[in-house]
Design a protein around this motif. Structure first.
Motif, PDB file in Angstrom:
ATOM      1  N   UNK A  20       0.853  -1.245  -0.081  1.00 24.65           N
ATOM      2  CA  UNK A  20       0.199  -0.093   0.075  1.00 24.65           C
ATOM      3  C   UNK A  20       1.083   1.301   0.020  1.00 24.65           C
ATOM      4  N   UNK A  21       2.226   1.184  -0.453  1.00 25.00           N
ATOM      5  CA  UNK A  21       3.100   2.305  -0.501  1.00 25.00           C
ATOM      6  C   UNK A  21       3.466   2.468  -1.901  1.00 25.00           C
ATOM      7  N   UNK A  22       3.512   3.855  -2.370  1.00 24.82           N
ATOM      8  CA  UNK A  22       3.976   4.133  -3.830  1.00 24.82           C
ATOM      9  C   UNK A  22       5.109   5.357  -3.651  1.00 24.82           C
ATOM     10  N   UNK A  23       5.873   5.123  -4.486  1.00 21.47           N
ATOM     11  CA  UNK A  23       7.102   6.161  -4.388  1.00 21.47           C
ATOM     12  C   UNK A  23       7.258   6.621  -5.726  1.00 21.47           C
ATOM     13  N   UNK A  83      -1.182  18.250  -2.773  1.00 21.54           N
ATOM     14  CA  UNK A  83      -0.858  18.457  -1.339  1.00 21.54           C
ATOM     15  C   UNK A  83      -2.397  18.757  -1.015  1.00 21.54           C
ATOM     16  N   UNK A  84      -3.045  19.638  -1.774  1.00 21.03           N
ATOM     17  CA  UNK A  84      -4.472  20.176  -1.612  1.00 21.03           C
ATOM     18  C   UNK A  84      -5.269  18.979  -1.411  1.00 21.03           C
ATOM     19  N   UNK A  85      -5.343  18.381  -2.797  1.00 19.60           N
ATOM     20  CA  UNK A  85      -6.685  17.219  -2.847  1.00 19.60           C
ATOM     21  C   UNK A  85      -6.505  16.214  -1.772  1.00 19.60           C
ATOM     22  N   UNK A  86      -5.206  16.017  -1.336  1.00 22.98           N
ATOM     23  CA  UNK A  86      -5.289  14.541  -0.236  1.00 22.98           C
ATOM     24  C   UNK A  86      -5.400  15.483   1.163  1.00 22.98           C
ATOM     25  N   UNK A  87      -5.598  16.664   1.267  1.00 26.22           N
ATOM     26  CA  UNK A  87      -5.852  17.292   2.530  1.00 26.22           C
ATOM     27  C   UNK A  87      -4.679  17.447   3.360  1.00 26.22           C
ATOM     28  N   UNK A  88      -3.689  17.370   2.918  1.00 24.45           N
ATOM     29  CA  UNK A  88      -2.106  17.536   3.406  1.00 24.45           C
ATOM     30  C   UNK A  88      -2.200  19.058   4.134  1.00 24.45           C
ATOM     31  N   UNK A 147      -3.532   8.660   1.011  1.00 24.95           N
ATOM     32  CA  UNK A 147      -4.955   8.889  -0.241  1.00 24.95           C
ATOM     33  C   UNK A 147      -5.576   7.638   0.079  1.00 24.95           C
ATOM     34  N   UNK A 148      -6.879   7.871   0.037  1.00 22.86           N
ATOM     35  CA  UNK A 148      -7.982   6.744   0.219  1.00 22.86           C
ATOM     36  C   UNK A 148      -8.552   6.529  -1.464  1.00 22.86           C
ATOM     37  N   UNK A 187      -6.634   2.970   2.004  1.00 21.79           N
ATOM     38  CA  UNK A 187      -5.940   3.907   2.484  1.00 21.79           C
ATOM     39  C   UNK A 187      -4.246   3.697   1.957  1.00 21.79           C
ATOM     40  N   UNK A 188      -3.809   4.461   1.310  1.00 21.68           N
ATOM     41  CA  UNK A 188      -2.357   4.282   0.656  1.00 21.68           C
ATOM     42  C   UNK A 188      -1.485   5.333   1.079  1.00 21.68           C
ATOM     43  N   UNK A 189      -0.180   4.998   1.375  1.00 19.87           N
ATOM     44  CA  UNK A 189       0.727   6.189   1.561  1.00 19.87           C
ATOM     45  C   UNK A 189       1.700   6.475   0.362  1.00 19.87           C
ATOM     46  N   UNK A 190       1.604   7.796  -0.173  1.00 21.07           N
ATOM     47  CA  UNK A 190       2.167   7.937  -1.543  1.00 21.07           C
ATOM     48  C   UNK A 190       3.359   9.003  -0.978  1.00 21.07           C
ATOM     49  N   UNK A 191       4.640   8.707  -1.354  1.00 23.80           N
ATOM     50  CA  UNK A 191       5.553   9.369  -1.338  1.00 23.80           C
ATOM     51  C   UNK A 191       5.828  10.240  -2.409  1.00 23.80           C
TER      52      UNK A 191
END
Length: 600
Positions: free
Chosen positions: A5-8, A27-32, A65-66, A73-77
């Motif tokens: 579930x990780x993407x770099x 950044x804005x779209x993912x709510x960061x 990001x879901x 839910x994914x963790x995108x780096x």
């Protein structure tokens, strides 16, 4: 989080095609970022980046990001990269830490030189590439034409190309879904000995060296002792975390993740970018394949205006090298400027940025000499010398052969500027390799060009004659034999070693004449006459004279014999002579860079 579930990934593009704006939109779209925190070019946090509107440093950020498709839910780096040719080393380091890349192409400008260069870098790293057409909302956008260009020149399949506008937040969801679907998850085995690739580092006045790593195997916890394999130093992990985009501290970093580690490292020589970080207790035997060290192509001397700032300059360069590992430097002594450093850069913009960063971030006052390239000299006794500084050139009788570096220059230009560009390249001793029309209005021109002609004013002239529409990409090709001479600039008969340059024999006369004329404009008048000469060996090829500032000593004479006036003028002349013997000429910073501004 499970590695699947990780993407770099990185964002790559030509300069000004909208990388930083797309990063803002993600950044804005993912709510960061909240609306209050967000600002344009958020990841470009250096003043210089904001002023010039370019990315200089690659920045990393972890997003959550879901996915709408599977609800997971994914963790995108994400790593945002620079687009200018002089910062391609930053791009190559970022790509080494990723599994995929988003290729952003401006729907109005189309494929440009750096677009191709960055795609080739990504393909060398075996990355999955997702093409994105940005700025589709512009009235001048031609999505279909540019899509065909990408297929023809880059060779990517653009059937599912994403149409986006980072400014208007169009296509952002599609980009995130494509990242999850097309970019493979990292190959990460968390049961192995920890190994992490160091792809960036910088110095923090309060925390010491901050190391940015991509963990490939195992896991690192807060309090673990880690070892830097290249320098064989070990430290305890005091703090660790991720940028989301603000620093968030965590207790563990696992394989597949990207984060920063703080170990309270005070000696900056203990950390090298491209090194492998491993466990100190059970170290790994094998280092990770780092990335190729780049060789600087342009060299210039950097000297402090005040000699007492020499040590401060050394400390500043040490800290800057930690942050920009493509910069090299070694001690240099100049008779005119005292002690300083001979620095190696990737290009002219890189040189300009380094000087500005040294002056702003470290509060230094510097003089930079005109840039030169590295020459290969074979001496009569058979020894080969790599010459970076013209002042170190051997006597003519000791030189058997001199070779200069040639580069392959690829120009992308609208068809109406072809004539002017061909003339510019011919003036610079270029040899045409190919010319290819990619559309009716756009053409690729490839030239083989001597690098010392390119570092002078080639880029500035290219941009001015094409009104900024042409783009440039270059790479080192080979050394080639040439008839080169060393030209010295003499002020009142004294050679100024910092102003010496190496020129092609055919251009020496014209370059010397232009240079002394330019010097005459820039060097202020003194109390005595100043002779500016350009010389090759003992032969003077051009001269200009700056007249002395004179007081009107005859003003008080009214009437009377002429001999009174002559006597006063002779007395003044004697005084000027005496002054000239002990006087020194003030040379402003602009004069050292005048070599770049002269026309042949």
């Amino acid at each position: 989080m499970d590695p699947k579930y990780i993407r770099n990934f990185s964002i790559i593009a030509h300069i000004d095609h909208g990388k930083s704006t797309l990063a803002d939109a993600l950044l804005s779209y993912t709510g960061s970022l909240s609306d209050r925190e967000s600002k344009e070019q958020f990841l470009d946090n250096m003043d210089l980046e904001r002023e010039r509107g370019i990315t200089i440093k690659a920045q990393t950020v972890s997003l959550k990001y879901k996915s709408e498709k599977d609800g997971q839910e994914y963790q995108i780096n994400l790593i945002d990269t620079p687009g200018h040719v002089d910062f391609s080393y930053e791009v190559s380091r970022s790509l080494a830490a990723c599994e995929g890349a988003i290729l952003v192409v401006d729907a109005a400008q189309g494929v440009e030189a750096q677009t191709l260069a960055n795609v080739y870098l990504a393909l060398e790293n075996n990355l999955e590439i997702i093409p994105v057409l940005n700025k589709v909302d512009l009235p001048t956008a031609d999505p279909e034409g540019v899509k065909k260009q990408i297929e023809d020149t880059v060779g990517l399949d653009c059937t599912d190309i994403i149409h986006a506008s980072a400014k208007e937040k169009l296509g952002i969801k599609e980009i995130l879904e494509a990242v999850i679907e097309k970019i493979p998850p990292p190959k990460a085995d968390r049961s192995l000995t920890p190994r992490g690739l160091i792809f960036d580092s910088w110095f923090d006045a309060y925390q010491g060296v901050v190391v940015l790593i991509r963990l490939v195997d195992g896991e690192i916890k807060k309090g673990d002792r880690v070892k830097f394999m290249a320098t064989d130093k070990d430290y305890e992990v005091l703090r660790m975390g991720k940028y989301t985009p603000f620093p968030v501290f965590v207790d563990i970093l696992q394989a597949g993740e990207v984060g920063f580690i703080i170990c309270g490292i005070k000696d900056i020589r203990d950390v090298k970018v491209g090194d492998t970080l491993t466990s100190a207790k059970h170290p790994s035997k094998e280092q990770l394949p780092g990335f190729q060290r780049v060789k600087p192509m342009v060299f210039a001397g950097i000297f402090p205006v005040v000699a007492s700032e020499y040590q401060n300059l050394k400390n500043a360069l040490d800290k800057l090298c930690l942050n920009d590992s493509s910069l090299t430097f070694e001690v240099e002594k100049s008779l005119a400027l005292g002690f300083g450093y001979r620095c190696g850069f990737l290009g002219l913009l890189h040189m300009e940025i380094v000087q500005e960063r040294l002056e702003r971030e470290f509060n230094l006052n510097l003089i930079t000499t005109a840039p030169t390239v590295v020459y290969r000299i074979t001496k009569t006794d058979g020894t080969v010398l790599m010459l970076e500084n013209p002042s170190g050139m051997p006597e003519e009788t000791q030189i058997a052969k001199m070779e200069e570096p040639y580069v392959k220059v690829t120009l992308h230009t609208p068809t109406e500027y072809i004539g002017a560009l061909l003339k510019l390249c011919e003036d610079k001793r270029g040899i045409q390799v190919r010319m290819e029309y990619i559309t009716e209005k756009k053409v690729i021109i490839e030239y083989k060009l001597p690098m010392n002609e390119m570092v002078m004013d080639f880029y500035d002239r290219l941009k001015s004659i094409t009104k900024g529409y042409a783009s440039l990409e270059y790479e080192f090709l080979e050394f080639q034999e040439a008839v080169l001479v060393k030209m010295d600039i003499l002020l009142n008969g004294e050679p100024v070693d910092a102003l010496s340059i190496i020129v092609h024999n055919s251009k020496a006369q014209a370059r010397g004449r232009s240079l002394v004329e330019k010097m005459k404009e820039l060097i202020p008048r003194q109390q005595y006459q100043v002779a500016i000469q350009a010389a090759i060996g003992s032969k003077v090829i051009a001269r200009e004279t700056i007249g002395a500032i004179k007081k009107d000593v005859t003003a008080k004479c009214y009437g009377g014999d002429i001999s009174r006036k002559r006597k006063l003028l002779e007395k003044q002349k004697e005084g000027k002579k005496r002054m000239k013997q002990i006087g020194s000429v003030d040379v402003p910073q602009e004069a050292f860079l005048a070599i770049l501004k002269v026309e042949d």
